[in-house]
Design a protein around this motif. Sequence first.
Motif, PDB file in Angstrom:
ATOM      1  N   ALA A  35      12.985 -11.170 -14.026  1.00  0.00           N
ATOM      2  CA  ALA A  35      12.090 -11.611 -14.301  1.00  0.00           C
ATOM      3  C   ALA A  35      11.946 -11.134 -15.551  1.00  0.00           C
ATOM      4  N   ASP A  36      10.819  -9.755 -15.820  1.00  0.00           N
ATOM      5  CA  ASP A  36      10.750  -9.235 -16.760  1.00  0.00           C
ATOM      6  C   ASP A  36      11.150  -8.513 -17.605  1.00  0.00           C
ATOM      7  N   ALA A  37      12.333  -7.748 -17.135  1.00  0.00           N
ATOM      8  CA  ALA A  37      13.758  -6.612 -17.949  1.00  0.00           C
ATOM      9  C   ALA A  37      14.898  -8.404 -18.539  1.00  0.00           C
ATOM     10  N   GLY A  51      11.716   0.998 -18.583  1.00  0.00           N
ATOM     11  CA  GLY A  51      11.788   2.209 -17.359  1.00  0.00           C
ATOM     12  C   GLY A  51      13.246   2.156 -16.319  1.00  0.00           C
ATOM     13  N   PHE A  52      13.638   0.709 -16.810  1.00  0.00           N
ATOM     14  CA  PHE A  52      15.114   0.672 -15.726  1.00  0.00           C
ATOM     15  C   PHE A  52      16.276   1.649 -16.139  1.00  0.00           C
ATOM     16  N   ARG A  53      17.612   1.621 -15.947  1.00  0.00           N
ATOM     17  CA  ARG A  53      18.079   3.010 -16.153  1.00  0.00           C
ATOM     18  C   ARG A  53      19.121   1.837 -16.844  1.00  0.00           C
ATOM     19  N   TYR A  56      25.294  -2.623 -20.190  1.00  0.00           N
ATOM     20  CA  TYR A  56      24.766  -2.232 -18.899  1.00  0.00           C
ATOM     21  C   TYR A  56      23.877  -1.528 -18.507  1.00  0.00           C
ATOM     22  N   CYS A  57      23.113  -1.508 -17.439  1.00  0.00           N
ATOM     23  CA  CYS A  57      22.309  -1.059 -16.826  1.00  0.00           C
ATOM     24  C   CYS A  57      22.132  -1.159 -15.177  1.00  0.00           C
ATOM     25  N   VAL A  58      21.402  -0.562 -14.747  1.00  0.00           N
ATOM     26  CA  VAL A  58      21.801  -0.007 -13.544  1.00  0.00           C
ATOM     27  C   VAL A  58      20.219  -1.597 -12.779  1.00  0.00           C
ATOM     28  N   THR A  59      21.261  -2.332 -11.706  1.00  0.00           N
ATOM     29  CA  THR A  59      19.997  -2.807 -10.934  1.00  0.00           C
ATOM     30  C   THR A  59      19.167  -2.016 -10.387  1.00  0.00           C
ATOM     31  N   PRO A  60      18.089  -2.281  -9.719  1.00  0.00           N
ATOM     32  CA  PRO A  60      17.489  -1.359  -8.670  1.00  0.00           C
ATOM     33  C   PRO A  60      18.589  -1.064  -7.415  1.00  0.00           C
ATOM     34  N   LEU A 118      20.081  -8.911 -26.752  1.00  0.00           N
ATOM     35  CA  LEU A 118      19.297  -8.064 -27.832  1.00  0.00           C
ATOM     36  C   LEU A 118      18.009  -7.606 -27.696  1.00  0.00           C
ATOM     37  N   ASP A 119      17.481  -8.499 -27.197  1.00  0.00           N
ATOM     38  CA  ASP A 119      15.623  -8.602 -26.748  1.00  0.00           C
ATOM     39  C   ASP A 119      15.905  -8.495 -25.074  1.00  0.00           C
ATOM     40  N   SER A 120      17.460  -8.328 -24.371  1.00  0.00           N
ATOM     41  CA  SER A 120      16.629  -8.257 -23.269  1.00  0.00           C
ATOM     42  C   SER A 120      17.276  -6.864 -22.777  1.00  0.00           C
ATOM     43  N   TYR A 121      17.868  -6.555 -23.840  1.00  0.00           N
ATOM     44  CA  TYR A 121      18.412  -5.122 -23.625  1.00  0.00           C
ATOM     45  C   TYR A 121      16.763  -4.084 -24.593  1.00  0.00           C
ATOM     46  N   GLN A 122      15.861  -4.363 -24.773  1.00  0.00           N
ATOM     47  CA  GLN A 122      15.084  -4.248 -25.058  1.00  0.00           C
ATOM     48  C   GLN A 122      13.825  -3.499 -24.185  1.00  0.00           C
ATOM     49  N   ARG A 123      14.048  -4.692 -23.760  1.00  0.00           N
ATOM     50  CA  ARG A 123      12.813  -4.793 -22.120  1.00  0.00           C
ATOM     51  C   ARG A 123      13.267  -4.191 -21.541  1.00  0.00           C
ATOM     52  N   VAL A 124      14.666  -3.668 -21.098  1.00  0.00           N
ATOM     53  CA  VAL A 124      14.847  -3.280 -20.199  1.00  0.00           C
ATOM     54  C   VAL A 124      14.647  -1.826 -19.833  1.00  0.00           C
TER      55      VAL A 124
END
Length: 342
Positions: A37-39, A247-249, A266-270, A237-243
């Motif tokens: 939701a937030d990232a 503090g998500f990897r 690419y980001c790492v999920t929980p 790009l906005d979601s990249y900044q939120r991630v």
Amino acid sequence: MTSFLHPTTDGSVFGSVHLGYVVVQSNRLSDWRRFGADAIGLHVDELDSSTLRFRLDDRSCRFLIRRGPAEDVIALGWQVDDHETFDRIVARVTEREVPIIEGTPEEAALRGVERLWRFAGPKGIAQEIFTNAVTTPEPLRMQSSGWVTGEAGLGHVAMLSREPESVRGYFQTVFDSRLSDYIDENISGLKMKIRFLRVNERHHSIAIANIRGVKIDPIRTSVQHINIQSGTLDDMLDSYQRVTDLGFRMQWSVGQHTNDRELSYYCVTPSGFELEVGWNPIVIGPELESTWEPSTYQGISSWGHSTVGETVLNKFAQFRQALRTVGTPEIAVPELTGGVSR
């Protein structure tokens, strides 16, 4: 339906199959809620203390996160356009003596479909097929302005396999997948080959990577990443900044792929596998489909996609995981591989 050939004219199910949903098992539901939701900016519904669902469009479920220990994708849901297509897929599976079972009404309701049937898939990922998805008039509450789904499906799934020909054969046998192209890449001194398979107008719904010359798998999870497609570049790009801010990897920075031309990160999920958030890939519509020939690209990216925060500990963990796979057979469904090679 698209104007691709359908079962009534050519016996193929290509063009009538679309990735509908992803099922994840995790004990990190609070992290998943914050991540989704937030990232990333998805709509989230918290059904109970053990169940989250993410929406991207009018479907009631695109990601189902259920409490459990796997920390992995455990099932992929594929929508088929009509009952004739559905029957053809079921026949292919049952004729090869692979068990197929109907999901319970509760399982179907959680996934936002009317009914579903399940059978074994590569790397232990259950494959689920359905015809009718449940939609909802409830407005989307999310930070993104929209996501691209429709005829192209939810996105794509990528996995690393020690038996890539078998995985390719599986999806060709079951869904009449077609080869879009290859990528050859060197990563940390290892030569990797990636096969990209399409089942509809999306450039690929399945990507299969393998390390050439050695049968090892440095990834703990059954999938390497899941891809979803932003409706606009600003959303991506906005979601990249939120991630990053939350503090998500981040695994790979923004870049552009050589083959499908998609801009993404690419980001790492929980749960540990990666999520690729992309924008504006090539669409292989009916006109391109008629003349498309697979090519081999050198390198995954034409620019960007630099590693972010890679550490010695990360490398050691991957090496240790790779050692665990030596001598352990990869979960496969040989009855459905179809004998495809290369």
